[in-house]
Motif scaffolding. Structure first.
Motif, PDB file in Angstrom:
ATOM      1  N   LYS A  53     -58.533  48.314 -67.904  1.00 33.67           N
ATOM      2  CA  LYS A  53     -59.908  47.886 -68.154  1.00 33.67           C
ATOM      3  C   LYS A  53     -60.767  48.046 -66.909  1.00 33.67           C
ATOM      4  N   PRO A  54     -62.033  48.461 -67.081  1.00 32.83           N
ATOM      5  CA  PRO A  54     -62.893  48.725 -65.922  1.00 32.83           C
ATOM      6  C   PRO A  54     -63.187  47.504 -65.068  1.00 32.83           C
ATOM      7  N   GLU A  55     -63.146  46.287 -65.648  1.00 32.51           N
ATOM      8  CA  GLU A  55     -63.467  45.116 -64.835  1.00 32.51           C
ATOM      9  C   GLU A  55     -62.474  44.886 -63.706  1.00 32.51           C
ATOM     10  N   LYS A  56     -61.250  45.456 -63.831  1.00 34.52           N
ATOM     11  CA  LYS A  56     -60.292  45.306 -62.741  1.00 34.52           C
ATOM     12  C   LYS A  56     -60.810  45.986 -61.474  1.00 34.52           C
ATOM     13  N   THR A  57     -61.607  47.055 -61.645  1.00 32.19           N
ATOM     14  CA  THR A  57     -62.220  47.720 -60.505  1.00 32.19           C
ATOM     15  C   THR A  57     -63.608  47.173 -60.227  1.00 32.19           C
ATOM     16  N   LEU A  58     -64.435  47.078 -61.275  1.00 28.14           N
ATOM     17  CA  LEU A  58     -65.840  46.700 -61.095  1.00 28.14           C
ATOM     18  C   LEU A  58     -65.986  45.259 -60.604  1.00 28.14           C
ATOM     19  N   ILE A  59     -65.103  44.381 -61.061  1.00 25.92           N
ATOM     20  CA  ILE A  59     -65.182  42.975 -60.662  1.00 25.92           C
ATOM     21  C   ILE A  59     -64.045  42.627 -59.697  1.00 25.92           C
ATOM     22  N   GLY A  60     -62.812  42.875 -60.118  1.00 22.68           N
ATOM     23  CA  GLY A  60     -61.659  42.457 -59.334  1.00 22.68           C
ATOM     24  C   GLY A  60     -61.576  43.103 -57.973  1.00 22.68           C
ATOM     25  N   LEU A  61     -61.628  44.421 -57.919  1.00 21.25           N
ATOM     26  CA  LEU A  61     -61.511  45.109 -56.637  1.00 21.25           C
ATOM     27  C   LEU A  61     -62.666  44.740 -55.714  1.00 21.25           C
ATOM     28  N   ARG A  62     -63.852  44.694 -56.269  1.00 24.02           N
ATOM     29  CA  ARG A  62     -65.036  44.375 -55.463  1.00 24.02           C
ATOM     30  C   ARG A  62     -64.905  43.016 -54.799  1.00 24.02           C
ATOM     31  N   ARG A  63     -64.504  42.006 -55.575  1.00 26.76           N
ATOM     32  CA  ARG A  63     -64.502  40.649 -55.051  1.00 26.76           C
ATOM     33  C   ARG A  63     -63.230  40.309 -54.286  1.00 26.76           C
ATOM     34  N   LEU A  64     -62.077  40.670 -54.827  1.00 22.50           N
ATOM     35  CA  LEU A  64     -60.830  40.298 -54.177  1.00 22.50           C
ATOM     36  C   LEU A  64     -60.644  41.012 -52.851  1.00 22.50           C
ATOM     37  N   ALA A  65     -61.263  42.167 -52.693  1.00 23.17           N
ATOM     38  CA  ALA A  65     -61.217  42.856 -51.410  1.00 23.17           C
ATOM     39  C   ALA A  65     -62.004  42.104 -50.341  1.00 23.17           C
ATOM     40  N   GLU A  66     -62.828  41.155 -50.767  1.00 24.36           N
ATOM     41  CA  GLU A  66     -63.593  40.336 -49.827  1.00 24.36           C
ATOM     42  C   GLU A  66     -62.896  39.017 -49.521  1.00 24.36           C
ATOM     43  N   THR A  67     -62.039  38.556 -50.426  1.00 26.29           N
ATOM     44  CA  THR A  67     -61.481  37.210 -50.289  1.00 26.29           C
ATOM     45  C   THR A  67     -59.969  37.173 -50.095  1.00 26.29           C
ATOM     46  N   TYR A  68     -59.276  38.285 -50.264  1.00 26.85           N
ATOM     47  CA  TYR A  68     -57.830  38.346 -50.083  1.00 26.85           C
ATOM     48  C   TYR A  68     -57.492  39.229 -48.877  1.00 26.85           C
ATOM     49  N   ASP A  69     -56.308  38.989 -48.298  1.00 29.75           N
ATOM     50  CA  ASP A  69     -55.887  39.753 -47.119  1.00 29.75           C
ATOM     51  C   ASP A  69     -55.401  41.147 -47.493  1.00 29.75           C
ATOM     52  N   VAL A  70     -54.684  41.237 -48.611  1.00 31.52           N
ATOM     53  CA  VAL A  70     -54.083  42.503 -49.044  1.00 31.52           C
ATOM     54  C   VAL A  70     -54.372  42.713 -50.521  1.00 31.52           C
ATOM     55  N   VAL A  71     -54.779  43.912 -50.885  1.00 32.35           N
ATOM     56  CA  VAL A  71     -54.932  44.292 -52.289  1.00 32.35           C
ATOM     57  C   VAL A  71     -54.005  45.471 -52.561  1.00 32.35           C
ATOM     58  N   VAL A  72     -53.136  45.303 -53.566  1.00 31.66           N
ATOM     59  CA  VAL A  72     -52.230  46.371 -53.991  1.00 31.66           C
ATOM     60  C   VAL A  72     -52.741  46.910 -55.321  1.00 31.66           C
ATOM     61  N   PRO A  73     -53.344  48.097 -55.341  1.00 28.51           N
ATOM     62  CA  PRO A  73     -53.867  48.632 -56.603  1.00 28.51           C
ATOM     63  C   PRO A  73     -52.787  49.323 -57.424  1.00 28.51           C
ATOM     64  N   GLY A  74     -52.894  49.158 -58.730  1.00 28.58           N
ATOM     65  CA  GLY A  74     -52.033  49.857 -59.671  1.00 28.58           C
ATOM     66  C   GLY A  74     -52.873  50.281 -60.856  1.00 28.58           C
ATOM     67  N   GLY A  76     -59.712  55.235 -67.339  1.00 30.29           N
ATOM     68  CA  GLY A  76     -60.444  54.166 -67.990  1.00 30.29           C
ATOM     69  C   GLY A  76     -61.703  54.609 -68.695  1.00 30.29           C
ATOM     70  N   SER A  77     -62.438  53.624 -69.210  1.00 30.52           N
ATOM     71  CA  SER A  77     -63.614  53.908 -70.037  1.00 30.52           C
ATOM     72  C   SER A  77     -64.902  54.057 -69.241  1.00 30.52           C
ATOM     73  N   SER A  78     -64.889  53.705 -67.959  1.00 25.55           N
ATOM     74  CA  SER A  78     -66.102  53.832 -67.127  1.00 25.55           C
ATOM     75  C   SER A  78     -65.754  54.472 -65.792  1.00 25.55           C
ATOM     76  N   PRO A  79     -65.273  55.722 -65.816  1.00 31.86           N
ATOM     77  CA  PRO A  79     -64.793  56.333 -64.571  1.00 31.86           C
ATOM     78  C   PRO A  79     -65.866  56.496 -63.503  1.00 31.86           C
TER      79      PRO A  79
END
Length: 402
Positions: free
Chosen positions: A204-225, A246-249
């Motif tokens: 789902k696109p929100e994993k990138t549009l919301i999750g990646l955007r925000r968690l990259a600011e508040t977490y030390d490490v992000v492991v993308p899959g 995904g649906s919104s590349p």
């Protein structure tokens, strides 16, 4: 007691628990029963049971609106199996009416008796549900006079059945919304002095549009899959073959580029990925060599620095968040997921899995949240579309009109 009630994000929210319920009142309960017929995980249904019992035991007449699947891809099913499960959970018969709009649905809603519950047809049988169509929202509103809003899994969506209906009927937040936000509190914001690891996957696109955007600011490490990984790799110029984007590349690529340009977190990208060809054969390739044009990424090997991060997490503790399955787990690909889950299950690690599909697919016995996109939205912004709509409806000068 729900600790989220004192959180600033909950300020001004009208609460169902604080609204007296009287016999004969006609309620629409907006739920999020997005659960498949196998009922592999019924959390999204069961979490609404306490409020439904409160309404029915007070003699309210309850028309339940819920969704499953999507109109866009034709996966929306009949919800009759949900009605049967809900009846077992409530300890009383729950009727099922296959339509959620039209004269028949309205007549069935008006015929409800005190304490009766009827689940109406899948809201996503209608093209206008996910688009928040005002006319569809008006038709949903004909099923009752008051609205209880649950369904945290769709709280980030401005749909006809959860935000649109509030333009026509007054609404109150169900306890399920509050319980979810309370449960998410330990994973919100930065946690100085605490090691924080986030894993993002799924399609789902929100994993990138919301999750990646925000968690990259508040977490030390992000492991993308999943799609998050293939989007990042493509932005960096790697050949990804026929991997899912995904649906919104386009939008996701823009968001990924901004994160790569500068973020608080370390973004751990693999050096080797597992790919599957058109015949179903799988093999591991070096990213430096590119993914063959007719192959797709289905899994990946954790790089050395991720393995070291997990070792430190196991030994010293911390917090961890997994939103979206990182690999094609249901197809037998667990190279990345297994060591991640093992580390997250270690004593001293406070870990949470987000999303209905993620929770249903992965072998996990720890804390979960059925609201994938909604949970990410809440963690990112401290609010969701439903909260804003409820709060706005009860603000001065704004009232819902029949």
């Amino acid at each position: 007691m729900l600790s989220a009630l004192s959180a600033p994000a909950m300020a001004g929210l009208p609460l169902l628990r604080e609204r007296p319920v009287r016999a004969g009142e006609r309620w629409v309960f907006s739920a999020g029963f997005n659960v498949g017929p196998a009922l592999a995980d019924t959390t999204r249904i069961d979490c609404e049971v306490p409020d439904l019992l409160r309404l029915t035991q007070a003699g309210a007449r309850v028309a339940v609106l819920a969704h499953q699947g999507s109109h866009r891809d034709g996966t929306a099913r009949s919800l009759e199996y949900v009605a049967r499960h809900l009846g077992r959970a409530l300890g009383r018969q729950v009727g099922y009416h296959p339509e959620s709009t039209g004269d028949g649905a309205v007549e069935r809603a008006r015929a409800l008796r005190d304490g009766e519950v009827v689940l109406f047809g899948n809201t996503r049988h209608h093209a206008g549900e996910e688009a928040g169509d005002p006319e569809l929202a008006r038709q949903f509103a004909l099923l009752g006079d008051l609205v209880a809003v649950g369904g945290f899994s769709k709280a980030h969506r401005a749909h006809a059945s959860n935000t649109g209906i509030l333009h026509h009927r007054p609404g109150w937040a169900a306890d399920s919304l509050l319980a979810e936000t309370a449960a998410l509190a330990p994973w919100a914001g930065r946690a100085p002095g605490t090691r924080s690891v986030a894993v993002l996957g799924g399609v789902k696109p929100e994993k990138t549009l919301i999750g990646l955007r925000r968690l990259a600011e508040t977490y030390d490490v992000v492991v993308p899959g999943g799609v998050v990984l293939t989007t990042l790799l493509r932005v960096l110029g790697h050949e990804v073959g026929r991997s899912e984007l995904g649906s919104s590349p386009g939008k996701c690529a823009e968001a990924a580029s901004r994160v790569l340009a500068g973020s608080h977190a370390e973004i751990h990208l693999p050096e080797r990925v597992v790919v599957r060809g058109p015949g179903g054969e799988a093999r591991t390739v070096d990213l430096a060599d590119g993914v063959p044009a007719d192959h797709a990424i289905v899994d990946f090997e954790l790089p050395a620095r991720t393995q070291e991060t997990l070792r430190q997490l196991r030994e010293h503790g911390g917090r961890a968040l997994l939103a979206g399955t990182p690999s094609r787990w249901t197809d037998g690909f667990g190279t990345a997921a297994r060591p991640l889950l093992d580390a997250f299950a270690a004593p001293g690690v406070r870990a949470l899995l987000l999303g209905g599909d993620t929770v249903a697919e992965l072998p996990w016995g720890g804390p979960v949240s059925g609201g994938g996109g909604s949970a990410l939205q809440y963690l990112a912004d401290g609010t969701c579309a439903v909260f804003d709509a409820l709060r706005s409806q009860h603000s001065p000068g704004r009232t819902a009109t029949p």
